[in-house]
Scaffold this active site. Structure first.
Site, PDB file in Angstrom:
ATOM      1  N   ALA A  35      26.850   0.643 -18.840  1.00 31.75           N
ATOM      2  CA  ALA A  35      25.792  -0.145 -18.610  1.00 31.75           C
ATOM      3  C   ALA A  35      25.924  -1.429 -19.499  1.00 31.75           C
ATOM      4  CB  ALA A  35      24.389   0.646 -19.010  1.00 31.75           C
ATOM      5  N   ASP A  39      29.900   6.255 -13.791  1.00 27.28           N
ATOM      6  CA  ASP A  39      28.636   5.723 -14.385  1.00 27.28           C
ATOM      7  C   ASP A  39      28.588   4.055 -14.218  1.00 27.28           C
ATOM      8  OD1 ASP A  39      31.246   5.362 -15.564  1.00 27.28           O
ATOM      9  OD2 ASP A  39      30.741   6.035 -17.434  1.00 27.28           O
ATOM     10  N   GLY A  96      25.647   7.010 -20.893  1.00 28.65           N
ATOM     11  CA  GLY A  96      26.798   5.901 -20.306  1.00 28.65           C
ATOM     12  C   GLY A  96      26.177   4.530 -20.807  1.00 28.65           C
TER      13      GLY A  96
END
Ligand code: MEV
Length: 323
Positions: free
Chosen positions: A115, A156, A111
């Protein structure tokens, strides 16, 4: 107002409920101790400059007046779309240098795009001294991700923001932090990068032509998540393993499993895992095995089947300002 802010956020591993979460079902995700960093500096220029050495990007720049008017290269799309949406929402503007760094490869499926989106928005809120609470951060980041890739549940982003292990319902309708410190997980990487957006679309087409049957699969996935939510918290890993195996069978039915994933998953089960499944969109990326015991044997078996062990700690802390 600060001139320079560095923010970090964790990567994630999906534990249960992938794909069904796109259809309004819950999922469970854990944040991992491999992080993405974004340093944002204010400048007096009219340029947004991006450095992302792990993606081979050195000093890519776009004029402030071109934000939102040009197509960004894919390596910098999430960062620049975050800036564009933040500037528009809060009616601010400045030249910036944004530098990103990652503890992990963008090919693992941890992810990284989500992020980095969370890091960029959080850092901008520090630079412009604008209070953005976690839910607003999620909403802005989710808008960014949807504009860039068109699909996604946002799970996520939630892992990147809140960290820990989370029960999540699509679009952030419900976000509950579960009381779990560490999970006995082995993570195996297939060596193959999966394209989440195209796998989500593939399941979408399959759903359209087999609605009644696939609906039942999503309902079963929901049941699995609800059970796993309880069994993970009390540490009943025999039962968690059973749920992982059932979830894997259902993901296989959706058509997102691969031979390589199956090889690693079966190797882990034979070597003593209580259960194993793919993690994320499928098509490649990672598999996970639950293993309160025989961790070493499971790791060896996954490697012998052609996988690479990724050593991660779970339930890692969420987004934070580093400097
Ligand atoms: C991908 O890691 C998980 C999916 O459910 C997509 C998403 O939830 O955004 C397939």
């Amino acid at each position: 107002m600060k001139n320079k802010v560095t923010v970090s956020a964790p990567g994630k591993l999906m534990l249960f409920g992938e794909h069904a979460v796109i259809y309004g079902m819950p999922c469970i995700v854990t944040a991992v101790d491999q992080r993405i960093y974004a340093k944002v500096e204010k400048t007096d220029t009219n340029l947004i400059v991006v450095n992302a050495p792990s993606l081979g990007v050195k000093s890519y720049s776009v004029e402030l007046s071109d934000l939102g008017r040009v197509d960004y290269p894919k390596e910098v799309r999430f960062v620049l779309k975050s800036v564009e949406i933040f500037f528009r929402k809060f009616k601010v503007k400045s030249g910036l240098i944004i530098s990103t760094k990652s503890d992990f490869s963008s090919t693992f499926g941890f992810g990284s795009s989500s992020a980095v989106t969370v890091c960029t928005i959080k850092a901008l809120s520090g630079i412009f001294d604008i209070q953005v609470d976690d839910k607003s951060l999620f909403d802005i980041a989710y808008k960014t991700v949807l504009q860039v890739q068109g699909v996604g549940s946002g799970f996520d982003l939630a892992a990147a923001i809140w960290g820990g292990t989370i029960y999540f319902v699509g679009g952030g309708k419900i976000i509950i932090s579960l009381k779990i410190e560490k999970l006995p997980l082995v993570v195996g990487y297939t060596g193959i990068k999966a394209d989440t957006a195209s796998l989500v679309r593939k399941v979408g087409y399959f759903y359209k032509s087999n609605k009644k049957e696939i609906k039942l699969i999503f309902d079963a996935m929901k049941l699995i998540v609800e059970s796993a939510k309880k069994d993970l918290v009390v540490g009943n890993y025999t039962r968690v393993g059973d749920l992982a195996n059932i979830n894997q069978g259902l993901l296989d039915s959706l058509g997102v499993n691969t031979k390589k994933l199956s090889d690693l998953i079966l190797a882990a089960r034979v070597a003593g895992a209580t259960g194993a499944k793919l993690s994320g969109a499928g098509g490649g990326d990672c598999m996970i095995a639950f293993s309160p015991k025989s961790k070493k044997a499971i790791e060896k078996a996954i490697e012998a089947a052609g996988g690479k062990i990724l050593s991660v700690k779970t339930s890692a802390p969420g987004v934070r300002i580093e400097q």
